[in-house]
Design an enzyme around this catalytic site. Sequence first.
Site, PDB file in Angstrom:
ATOM      1  N   CYS A  97       0.843  -1.207   0.000  1.00 46.49           N
ATOM      2  CA  CYS A  97       0.000   0.000   0.000  1.00 46.49           C
ATOM      3  C   CYS A  97       0.872   1.249   0.000  1.00 46.49           C
ATOM      4  O   CYS A  97       1.495   1.553  -0.993  1.00 46.49           O
ATOM      5  CB  CYS A  97      -0.963  -0.042   1.202  1.00 46.49           C
ATOM      6  SG  CYS A  97      -2.311   1.140   1.076  1.00 46.49           S
ATOM      7  N   HIS A 137      -3.454  -5.822   1.263  1.00 45.84           N
ATOM      8  CA  HIS A 137      -2.695  -5.978   2.509  1.00 45.84           C
ATOM      9  C   HIS A 137      -2.567  -7.431   2.948  1.00 45.84           C
ATOM     10  O   HIS A 137      -3.384  -7.903   3.736  1.00 45.84           O
ATOM     11  CB  HIS A 137      -3.370  -5.170   3.616  1.00 45.84           C
ATOM     12  CG  HIS A 137      -3.247  -3.695   3.439  1.00 45.84           C
ATOM     13  ND1 HIS A 137      -2.352  -2.930   4.159  1.00 45.84           N
ATOM     14  CD2 HIS A 137      -3.878  -2.847   2.599  1.00 45.84           C
ATOM     15  CE1 HIS A 137      -2.448  -1.665   3.774  1.00 45.84           C
ATOM     16  NE2 HIS A 137      -3.375  -1.583   2.835  1.00 45.84           N
ATOM     17  N   GLU A 178      -0.691  -8.635   5.105  1.00 44.77           N
ATOM     18  CA  GLU A 178      -0.489  -8.743   6.559  1.00 44.77           C
ATOM     19  C   GLU A 178      -1.812  -8.780   7.313  1.00 44.77           C
ATOM     20  O   GLU A 178      -1.828  -9.105   8.502  1.00 44.77           O
ATOM     21  CB  GLU A 178       0.405  -7.606   7.061  1.00 44.77           C
ATOM     22  CG  GLU A 178      -0.281  -6.255   7.267  1.00 44.77           C
ATOM     23  CD  GLU A 178      -0.493  -5.466   5.983  1.00 44.77           C
ATOM     24  OE1 GLU A 178      -0.411  -6.064   4.886  1.00 44.77           O
ATOM     25  OE2 GLU A 178      -0.759  -4.247   6.066  1.00 44.77           O
TER      26      GLU A 178
END
Lengths: 865, 233
Positions: free
Chosen positions: B85, B194, B196
């Site tokens: 991002c 994302h 994560e």
Amino acid sequence: MTTQPEKSTGFAATDVLVSEFDGGPDTVQRALSTPDELQPHTELGLKDDEYDRIRQILGRRPTAAELAMYSIMWSEHCSYKSSKVHLRQFGDKAPQNTRMLAGIGENAGVVQISDDLAVTFKVESHNHPSFVEPYQGAATGVGGIVRDILAMGARPIAVMDPLRFGAADHPDTARVLPGVVAGIGGYGNCLGLPNIGGEIVFDPTYQGNPLVNALSIGVLPVSRLQHKEAAGVGNVVVLLGARTGRDGIGGVSVLASATFDEEAEQRRPSVQVGDPFMEKLLIESCLELYDAGLVAGIQDLGGAGLTCALTETAAAAGTGMRVWLERVPLREASMSPTEILASESQERMLLIVTPQNLPSVLAVAEKWGVWATAIGEVTPAEPDGSPGRLVISWNDHVVVDVPPGSLADDGPVYARPIREPADLILLQADKAETLPRPSTGDELRETVLRMVASPNLCDKTWVTEQYDRYVLGNTVLAQPEDSGVLRIDERTGLGVALSVDGNGRFARLDPYEGAKLALAEAFRNVAVTGAEPVAVTDCLNFGSPEDPAVMWQFAEAVRGLADGCQQLGTPVTGGNVSFYNQTGAAAIHPTPVVGVLGVFDDVSRRIPMGFPVPAGDASAGEQIFLLGETAVELSGSEWAWVTHGHLGGRPPKVDLVREQRLGALMSRASQAGHVSAAHDLSDGGLAQVLVESCLRHDVGARIALPDDGTTSFVYLFSESAGRAVVSVPRGHDKAFVALAADYGVACTPIGTTTREPVLEVRGEFTIPLPELREAWSATLPALFGGTAEIAGRHGDPEHAANPSAPAGDRGDAVLVSAAAGAAMETAAPIEAPLAEAADEVVSVTLEIAEPEDAVPGGPIEPTED
Amino acid sequence: MRIGVVTFPGSLDDGDAARAARIAGAEAVRLWHGDPNLYGVDAVVLPGGFSYGDYLRCGAIARFAPAMESIIDAARGGLPVLGICNGFQILCEAHLLPGALTRNQHLHFRNRDQHLRIESTDTAWTNGFTPGQEVLIPVKNGEGCYVADERTLDALVAEGRVVARYTRGNPNGSQRDIAAITNEAGNVVGIMPHPEHAVEALTGPSLDGLGFFTSVLRALAGASAGGQQPGGQ
């Protein structure tokens, strides 16, 4: 007094503030020598007797700066002068609770949730600024509540936003809502706080006065709890964070403490402007300061700015304070001392630190790139033991010399007249239970589809997609779930659930019961996830306290909430009162918004709301049970409003003992693993719950309502309290039914989940889930446009030909669907019925579309294989 | 293996990236934007967020951070770097990756669970996936619309440097549905969604994000065992 034309903003109070430049600041000395000078106390919102009291306290006339400070601190917003006599009940009736570490009067309540961890949470209003300037008003609402949480020593970990707007199709709602949503997202997302829930309610009562409430929650080690006392004579007063500008002057006294009129537009200078990046740095630097043990006292600067922070920290400690105002870093060098004291510039904190720690504090601030300035010091109490004085100078002129307690604690208190609204008897007599009802299966089917598409019950993804719900990596459940659920401790699985609810229509019909119903709903929302509800915060949104009918509503609502909290054993830990929510003479519906915090020892046992996708080859679905009892309660319901535009009668009865039993059952059931999904029943009743539970994971349900004399219609649309729908896996049903009996909760089997994507109510109707989803999800995009799938270019055939390419916007959806047929099924969100709205929507889309040449590479290309 | 995660002022997902690295089995090392020392980490993640408030242009200021100067040098030497991002935006501003990320076409921030197709597994961060594999990973951004000139886009496609594409709907208007790209060596990857946030069943929509972090550990293990460049498999 004269007004300097070039500084005129068309806003009377500001004119008064800047006029002191004529001949330098108004000092204490000057006040003594000109005792009879006329002062603009009325323009600043002070009544004659309040002004006389100030003169009595000071033994002279106040200086211009002092007058501004009193007007701010004695405003409704800061002093709670009309609400105080009622709010005492929250303390008087507070149930015994060993978890409370800090309560009402602190920046936010603090609740211990384990041996070493506590959470702090609070909800606050930012209604008027958000109407005047939706983006900044809503953004700084988030910023303000987050600083309250930070000031307690906590790391903020999430936000929620209960929002109320006027009619969904009113042109001004199209101005206010997108701005508010963008503001909340713009600030919260940039701050790195997940937005985990809230409400979006439409009702014409909020047309000229939307309600933008903001809730934040934070977590702290118990040992890190901070206090606001400016203790320790000789300690240094440090201003940390953004520089001070002219924004927000008069915010609390002018915006929040007066009724709106046509001149609202001119009040834009009273709205603060937010800088979330600065707030993020402020959070990180404060947390680093706490952990290093460098802070002796701390207070956030919000409404009333420095005035509030200086007087409250000094008053809390009983000490005095000496402040040199010229040291305050300014955005505009020409600001007067009064403006510096009144500014509500955002992203600032006031620290009390020992002289020895000052260099370390400045070093931490420098590391994070945040301004930190020593602006004063803590001075002793008076020799006779009475509290010290707050003395403020500006370039060697002493402009303020006051007892800080007189501003912070000893404001006026009013027991305002109360009188039941004259129209209430007639309103309560006009019951919705007698309205014409759908009777045939087809009519019920049509009613379900109409209800789920109504603005209050429809899919809110258009709004919630604009909020980051993932950041920080601890979000276990977020909207549209009943509660936001957060993991607090990765090691132990400790977690919390939070829900915030209100129902202005119920409160309009009966504010006492309405407040209890809001509490019951939030309590239930938390309980159905399996969490144990432990504490409450509230935001009380009402009209003008000077109207006895409004004051009656307020008194009743507070009494209801205090009684309810006493019964449930969940104390009110803090909150906020917002008065003057009215346009002209018309007050909003009384709207108590209640937040309930629950705790999980192990958050992995949380129960989500959606019916689960059948596992593997399981052909049989799960059993669906309706918990609680359904009465004929339609007054104030969403059904009465959507289908008849009706508001009258008495709201549903609330029985908090039943709510407690239901909560205890759900907690036990979640520990035993008996329940795979649970959803509380409230607005829209059982029909709405079935629709939402099915659509969450596209799992169907076959419902057979009991043949017990209650009609299908009442089962589907009554809004009786104390109910929930649960889905129970095969093999657990007997145990669950027995458990419900143990807890004394009525448990009625009403059907099963099914692989087939339909919602069937036997003997009445069947609706395919795609048809339900279309009705449910089309409403907000049709009203507010903009976030459907990325627009394909008109006439670009490659888009239609490629299923993985972006779907068309509503403008060319018909074209795309027609060309691509079944291939577009997953990508094209829009089908035939929406085409009716196409014309209107296209114009919205075009307004905001980027110019064709905005993309350097030209039109979007389809995927290449 | 040690994976460094850089914190810039305004980084938000740094803790999440560190958590993901730990769950994947690595040691997470927190790096500070103002410190050029990379402390010998084996790979670096530039996390999501709003570095410096994104007030000038996303990533435009962060690329000049002292830590970035070291990372740019190390990346040119083969250090695996993943920009997520805001990290992707920083990599583009630093010219480690071509193109730019612009305002979402619908002009709104958008957060949703997004289906992606892994297009290239020849990178340090995706070698554990299978080509064409579909994964579900949250996307959340206001400026995630990938743009580049036609020649660059053609080259990215021709050279197999499009790492992941959006499927079942493009959330931001990215050209050619691009969600992630890599550099020529395959050690630097920028991704808009994302990973994560998809590493734990309790908090994510899937566990698919874990593959990015286990991939780099595999690449590093392979590199230390066989002396290979981390990018190539």
